[in-house]
Design a protein around this motif. Structure first.
Motif, short mmCIF file in Angstrom:
data_model
loop_
_atom_site.label_atom_id
_atom_site.label_comp_id
_atom_site.label_asym_id
_atom_site.label_seq_id
_atom_site.Cartn_x
_atom_site.Cartn_y
_atom_site.Cartn_z
N ILE A 153 0.84 -1.20 0.00
CA ILE A 153 0.00 0.00 0.00
C ILE A 153 0.88 1.26 0.00
N GLN A 154 1.97 1.22 0.75
CA GLN A 154 2.88 2.37 0.82
C GLN A 154 3.78 2.47 -0.40
N GLU A 155 3.80 1.42 -1.21
CA GLU A 155 4.68 1.33 -2.37
C GLU A 155 6.13 1.65 -1.97
N ARG A 156 6.57 0.92 -0.96
CA ARG A 156 7.97 1.07 -0.53
C ARG A 156 8.90 0.71 -1.67
N PRO A 157 10.09 1.28 -1.70
CA PRO A 157 11.04 0.93 -2.77
C PRO A 157 11.26 -0.59 -2.80
N PHE A 158 11.18 -1.15 -3.98
CA PHE A 158 11.25 -2.59 -4.19
C PHE A 158 12.43 -3.23 -3.45
N GLU A 159 13.61 -2.64 -3.58
CA GLU A 159 14.82 -3.23 -3.00
C GLU A 159 14.85 -3.15 -1.48
N GLU A 160 13.88 -2.46 -0.86
CA GLU A 160 13.82 -2.34 0.60
C GLU A 160 12.70 -3.18 1.21
N THR A 161 12.08 -4.04 0.41
CA THR A 161 10.92 -4.78 0.88
C THR A 161 11.26 -6.19 1.37
N HIS A 162 10.33 -6.72 2.13
CA HIS A 162 10.39 -8.12 2.57
C HIS A 162 10.41 -9.04 1.34
N LEU A 163 9.61 -8.69 0.36
CA LEU A 163 9.55 -9.49 -0.87
C LEU A 163 10.92 -9.56 -1.53
N TYR A 164 11.59 -8.44 -1.68
CA TYR A 164 12.91 -8.43 -2.31
C TYR A 164 13.90 -9.27 -1.51
N GLU A 165 13.82 -9.15 -0.19
CA GLU A 165 14.70 -9.95 0.66
C GLU A 165 14.52 -11.44 0.36
N LYS A 166 13.28 -11.85 0.17
CA LYS A 166 12.99 -13.27 -0.09
C LYS A 166 13.43 -13.73 -1.48
N ILE A 167 13.37 -12.83 -2.48
CA ILE A 167 13.66 -13.27 -3.85
C ILE A 167 15.03 -12.85 -4.36
N SER A 168 15.79 -12.12 -3.57
CA SER A 168 17.07 -11.61 -4.07
C SER A 168 18.14 -12.69 -4.19
N ASN A 169 17.98 -13.79 -3.48
CA ASN A 169 18.97 -14.87 -3.51
C ASN A 169 18.22 -16.19 -3.29
N ILE A 170 17.86 -16.83 -4.39
CA ILE A 170 17.00 -18.02 -4.34
C ILE A 170 17.75 -19.26 -4.84
N LEU A 171 17.55 -20.35 -4.12
CA LEU A 171 17.93 -21.66 -4.65
C LEU A 171 16.63 -22.29 -5.12
N TYR A 172 16.43 -22.26 -6.43
CA TYR A 172 15.20 -22.77 -7.06
C TYR A 172 15.40 -24.24 -7.37
N VAL A 173 14.51 -25.08 -6.83
CA VAL A 173 14.63 -26.52 -6.97
C VAL A 173 13.41 -27.10 -7.68
N PRO A 174 13.55 -27.46 -8.95
CA PRO A 174 12.43 -28.12 -9.64
C PRO A 174 12.24 -29.53 -9.08
N VAL A 175 10.98 -29.90 -8.89
CA VAL A 175 10.65 -31.23 -8.38
C VAL A 175 9.79 -31.93 -9.43
N CYS A 176 10.34 -32.97 -10.04
CA CYS A 176 9.59 -33.73 -11.04
C CYS A 176 8.58 -34.59 -10.30
N LYS A 177 7.29 -34.27 -10.51
CA LYS A 177 6.22 -35.01 -9.84
C LYS A 177 5.39 -35.78 -10.85
#
Length: 156
Positions: A88-112
């Motif tokens: 709602i506040q439109e905080r700067p992207f790089e200062e958000t909780h979301l950015y913290e979560k997606i800035s360094n990801i180990l993406y693991v595909p799982v064949c199901k």
């Protein structure tokens, strides 16, 4: 544990069928609880399950895919209720909780594909948004974030 260490440990598990990695009880839980796959991966890596914001110095994300690694569903990053004020506040992207979560990801595909005993993790992908290699992805996610902020405020 650091993300790089988790990546090395994890890739030793890639390609091994679940029935060789997990107990029958774990296999039964995987079918009932969609999030159980990621939890079992964390335990197989020697990590402790927790509700902290990040799994290590980055985020571990598993995602259902086919045997070629093509995603079969959307990756969910965080609950909107936990970041509603930032949006709602439109905080700067790089200062958000979301950015913290997606800035360094180990993406693991799982064949199901097929029977759960035949499911397996595929080789991981390390996404580091500070790397020039992922600049275009960072720009797309930044644009999406601001679009969501605007849409949310408009709807309110």
């Amino acid at each position: 544990m650091r993300l790089q260490e988790a990546c090395v440990r994890f890739n030793k598990l890639a390609g091994i069928r679940f029935e060789e990695l997990f107990s029958q009880n774990d296999m039964n839980m995987i079918i009932i609880n969609k999030g159980k796959t990621g939890q079992l991966l964390e335990l197989a890596l020697g990590m402790h399950l927790s509700s902290t914001n990040l799994d290590f110095d980055g985020e571990l994300k598993t995602n259902k895919c086919d045997n070629a690694g093509n995603p079969k569903e959307t990756v969910f990053i965080t609950q909107i209720s936990s970041v509603i004020d930032e949006l709602i506040q439109e905080r700067p992207f790089e200062e958000t909780h979301l950015y913290e979560k997606i800035s360094n990801i180990l993406y693991v595909p799982v064949c199901k594909d097929g029977n759960p005993k035949d499911w397996m993790f595929l080789p991981s992908i390390h996404i580091d948004l500070s790397s020039p290699r992922y600049a275009q992805l960072r720009d797309i996610w930044r644009s999406d974030y601001y679009s969501i902020c605007r849409q949310l405020r408009m709807h309110i």
